[in-house]
Motif scaffolding. Structure first.
Motif, PDB file in Angstrom:
ATOM      1  N   GLY A 130       6.506   5.507  15.827  1.00 13.14           N
ATOM      2  CA  GLY A 130       6.753   5.493  14.237  1.00 13.14           C
ATOM      3  C   GLY A 130       5.665   5.101  13.398  1.00 13.14           C
ATOM      4  O   GLY A 130       5.519   5.600  12.275  1.00 13.14           O
ATOM      5  N   GLU A 131       4.764   4.155  13.949  1.00  9.29           N
ATOM      6  CA  GLU A 131       3.583   3.794  13.347  1.00  9.29           C
ATOM      7  C   GLU A 131       2.617   5.012  13.129  1.00  9.29           C
ATOM      8  O   GLU A 131       2.265   4.953  11.987  1.00  9.29           O
ATOM      9  CB  GLU A 131       3.095   2.637  14.056  1.00  9.29           C
ATOM     10  N   ILE A 132       2.498   5.752  14.025  1.00  6.38           N
ATOM     11  CA  ILE A 132       1.660   6.966  13.800  1.00  6.38           C
ATOM     12  C   ILE A 132       2.155   7.931  12.786  1.00  6.38           C
ATOM     13  O   ILE A 132       1.418   8.338  11.730  1.00  6.38           O
ATOM     14  CB  ILE A 132       1.408   7.559  15.199  1.00  6.38           C
ATOM     15  N   GLY A 133       3.365   8.112  12.699  1.00  2.82           N
ATOM     16  CA  GLY A 133       4.023   9.117  11.712  1.00  2.82           C
ATOM     17  C   GLY A 133       3.992   8.249  10.478  1.00  2.82           C
ATOM     18  O   GLY A 133       3.863   9.087   9.538  1.00  2.82           O
ATOM     19  N   LYS A 134       4.308   7.055  10.336  1.00  2.00           N
ATOM     20  CA  LYS A 134       4.349   6.316   9.103  1.00  2.00           C
ATOM     21  C   LYS A 134       2.762   6.476   8.455  1.00  2.00           C
ATOM     22  O   LYS A 134       2.716   6.666   7.194  1.00  2.00           O
ATOM     23  CB  LYS A 134       4.720   5.093   9.229  1.00  2.00           C
ATOM     24  N   VAL A 135       1.653   6.088   9.171  1.00  2.00           N
ATOM     25  CA  VAL A 135       0.401   6.354   8.884  1.00  2.00           C
ATOM     26  C   VAL A 135       0.122   7.969   8.214  1.00  2.00           C
ATOM     27  O   VAL A 135      -0.247   8.074   7.162  1.00  2.00           O
ATOM     28  CB  VAL A 135      -0.685   5.971  10.000  1.00  2.00           C
ATOM     29  N   TRP A 136       0.682   8.585   9.063  1.00  2.00           N
ATOM     30  CA  TRP A 136       0.470   9.978   8.416  1.00  2.00           C
ATOM     31  C   TRP A 136       1.102  10.473   7.347  1.00  2.00           C
ATOM     32  O   TRP A 136       0.514  10.967   6.524  1.00  2.00           O
ATOM     33  CB  TRP A 136       0.794  11.147   9.725  1.00  2.00           C
ATOM     34  N   MET A 137       2.317   9.860   7.013  1.00  2.00           N
ATOM     35  CA  MET A 137       3.129  10.200   5.950  1.00  2.00           C
ATOM     36  C   MET A 137       2.361   9.455   4.897  1.00  2.00           C
ATOM     37  O   MET A 137       2.564   9.999   3.755  1.00  2.00           O
ATOM     38  CB  MET A 137       4.442   9.710   6.230  1.00  2.00           C
ATOM     39  N   VAL A 138       1.919   8.270   4.703  1.00  2.00           N
ATOM     40  CA  VAL A 138       1.441   7.376   4.018  1.00  2.00           C
ATOM     41  C   VAL A 138      -0.017   8.312   3.540  1.00  2.00           C
ATOM     42  O   VAL A 138      -0.257   8.585   2.334  1.00  2.00           O
ATOM     43  CB  VAL A 138       0.804   6.000   4.308  1.00  2.00           C
ATOM     44  N   ASN A 139      -0.833   8.766   4.218  1.00  2.00           N
ATOM     45  CA  ASN A 139      -1.860   9.504   4.159  1.00  2.00           C
ATOM     46  C   ASN A 139      -1.619  10.871   3.421  1.00  2.00           C
ATOM     47  O   ASN A 139      -2.485  11.516   2.601  1.00  2.00           O
ATOM     48  CB  ASN A 139      -2.686   9.840   5.326  1.00  2.00           C
ATOM     49  N   ALA A 140      -0.482  11.453   3.636  1.00  2.00           N
ATOM     50  CA  ALA A 140       0.013  12.684   2.894  1.00  2.00           C
ATOM     51  C   ALA A 140       0.543  12.581   1.687  1.00  2.00           C
ATOM     52  O   ALA A 140       0.888  13.391   1.075  1.00  2.00           O
ATOM     53  CB  ALA A 140       1.085  13.320   4.012  1.00  2.00           C
ATOM     54  N   GLY A 141       0.723  11.269   1.276  1.00  2.00           N
ATOM     55  CA  GLY A 141       1.025  10.800  -0.121  1.00  2.00           C
ATOM     56  C   GLY A 141       2.259  10.596  -0.219  1.00  2.00           C
ATOM     57  O   GLY A 141       2.972  10.354  -1.425  1.00  2.00           O
ATOM     58  N   PHE A 142       3.140  10.307   0.864  1.00  2.00           N
ATOM     59  CA  PHE A 142       4.582   9.850   0.719  1.00  2.00           C
ATOM     60  C   PHE A 142       4.520   8.592   0.350  1.00  2.00           C
ATOM     61  O   PHE A 142       3.967   7.531   0.661  1.00  2.00           O
ATOM     62  CB  PHE A 142       5.267  10.176   2.188  1.00  2.00           C
ATOM     63  N   ALA A 143       5.795   8.100  -0.412  1.00  2.00           N
ATOM     64  CA  ALA A 143       5.994   6.635  -0.817  1.00  2.00           C
ATOM     65  C   ALA A 143       6.211   5.904   0.424  1.00  2.00           C
ATOM     66  O   ALA A 143       6.516   6.474   1.446  1.00  2.00           O
ATOM     67  CB  ALA A 143       7.106   6.749  -1.733  1.00  2.00           C
ATOM     68  N   ASN A 144       6.149   4.423   0.056  1.00  2.00           N
ATOM     69  CA  ASN A 144       6.179   3.520   1.549  1.00  2.00           C
ATOM     70  C   ASN A 144       7.689   3.704   1.904  1.00  2.00           C
ATOM     71  O   ASN A 144       8.010   3.794   3.205  1.00  2.00           O
ATOM     72  CB  ASN A 144       5.932   2.169   0.897  1.00  2.00           C
ATOM     73  N   TRP A 145       8.665   3.973   1.195  1.00  2.00           N
ATOM     74  CA  TRP A 145      10.206   3.966   1.453  1.00  2.00           C
ATOM     75  C   TRP A 145      10.515   5.089   2.160  1.00  2.00           C
ATOM     76  O   TRP A 145      11.182   5.118   3.192  1.00  2.00           O
ATOM     77  CB  TRP A 145      11.178   3.839   0.091  1.00  2.00           C
ATOM     78  N   ALA A 146       9.817   6.189   1.871  1.00  2.00           N
ATOM     79  CA  ALA A 146      10.028   7.278   2.620  1.00  2.00           C
ATOM     80  C   ALA A 146       9.363   7.212   4.141  1.00  2.00           C
ATOM     81  O   ALA A 146      10.008   7.644   5.155  1.00  2.00           O
ATOM     82  CB  ALA A 146       9.333   8.665   2.118  1.00  2.00           C
ATOM     83  N   ALA A 147       8.059   6.524   4.266  1.00  2.00           N
ATOM     84  CA  ALA A 147       7.567   6.464   5.410  1.00  2.00           C
ATOM     85  C   ALA A 147       8.352   5.502   6.491  1.00  2.00           C
ATOM     86  O   ALA A 147       8.530   5.582   7.571  1.00  2.00           O
ATOM     87  CB  ALA A 147       5.939   6.035   5.138  1.00  2.00           C
ATOM     88  N   ALA A 148       8.820   4.235   5.570  1.00  2.00           N
ATOM     89  CA  ALA A 148       9.458   3.339   6.616  1.00  2.00           C
ATOM     90  C   ALA A 148      10.874   4.097   6.932  1.00  2.00           C
ATOM     91  O   ALA A 148      11.406   3.885   8.095  1.00  2.00           O
ATOM     92  CB  ALA A 148       9.945   2.054   5.526  1.00  2.00           C
ATOM     93  N   GLY A 149      11.400   5.044   6.105  1.00  2.00           N
ATOM     94  CA  GLY A 149      12.833   5.623   6.746  1.00  2.00           C
ATOM     95  C   GLY A 149      12.476   6.565   7.724  1.00  2.00           C
ATOM     96  O   GLY A 149      13.420   6.528   8.640  1.00  2.00           O
ATOM     97  N   ALA A 150      11.323   7.367   7.808  1.00  2.00           N
ATOM     98  CA  ALA A 150      10.982   8.226   8.974  1.00  2.00           C
ATOM     99  C   ALA A 150      10.849   7.429   9.974  1.00  2.00           C
ATOM    100  O   ALA A 150      11.195   7.865  11.111  1.00  2.00           O
ATOM    101  CB  ALA A 150       9.876   8.961   8.261  1.00  2.00           C
ATOM    102  N   PHE A 151      10.223   6.415   9.965  1.00  2.00           N
ATOM    103  CA  PHE A 151       9.930   5.356  11.003  1.00  2.00           C
ATOM    104  C   PHE A 151      11.334   5.078  11.711  1.00  2.00           C
ATOM    105  O   PHE A 151      11.541   5.007  12.710  1.00  2.00           O
ATOM    106  CB  PHE A 151       9.302   4.117  10.565  1.00  2.00           C
TER     107      PHE A 151
END
Length: 170
Positions: A130-151
């Motif tokens: 989930g951490e790897i996916g979260k980093v990718w999402m933040v780099n792609a411009g997603f908001a923190n809440w979206a990255a945490a939800g996907a995690f």
């Protein structure tokens, strides 16, 4: 497949799911009942442990809003979110272990400390994914809440299978 219940549906993998509330509730009360009931209760435990995780994240947001700001540079956002999620992971994982052991699974072939250790190891592996996916999402411009939800969602999917067949296997 021969049905046990007059009013039910058959779902691949999960089997027959009774639609009569009394029968469904009886199957939900069983610790290791049908797979559909186990998965439903596992999902409930997951929602509750995710709620614990979100509550910790909200505490970060409320008491340290500058720490969780979306206006920080990406590297700082990633680092701060990593700290907040790890801080939230600890109570959420303990909550998940105890609720799953109480409502969903029966202890298997391991003793308590081995069981909680394997449970936590599986959580750490899915946390890392989930951490790897979260980093990718933040780099792609997603908001923190979206990255945490996907995690949270990715962790839940990996954990059910691993916990059912590894941690609480007999």
């Amino acid at each position: 497949m021969k049905r046990k219940h007059k009013l039910s549906i058959v779902v691949p993998v999960f089997g027959e799911i009774p639609l009569h509330p009394t029968i469904a509730f009886e199957e939900l009360k069983l610790r290791e009942g049908p797979l559909w009931a186990q998965f439903f209760k596992y999902g409930l435990c997951g929602v509750l442990s995710t709620t614990v995780m979100v509550m910790v994240l909200l505490l970060f947001q409320f008491y340290m809003p500058e720490f969780m700001s979306d206006d920080l540079p990406i590297e700082q956002r990633q680092w701060n979110l990593r700290i907040a999620l790890f801080s939230a992971f600890v109570p959420a994982n303990l909550f998940a272990y105890f609720t799953n052991r109480w409502l969903v699974f029966t202890s298997g072939k391991y003793g308590f400390w081995s069981e909680i250790g394997i449970f936590t190891l599986i959580s750490i592996i899915s946390f890392s994914g989930g951490e790897i996916g979260k980093v990718w999402m933040v780099n792609a411009g997603f908001a923190n809440w979206a990255a945490a939800g996907a995690f949270a969602v990715s962790s839940a999917l990996v954990n059910f299978v691993a916990r059912k067949f590894l941690v609480f296997a007999r």
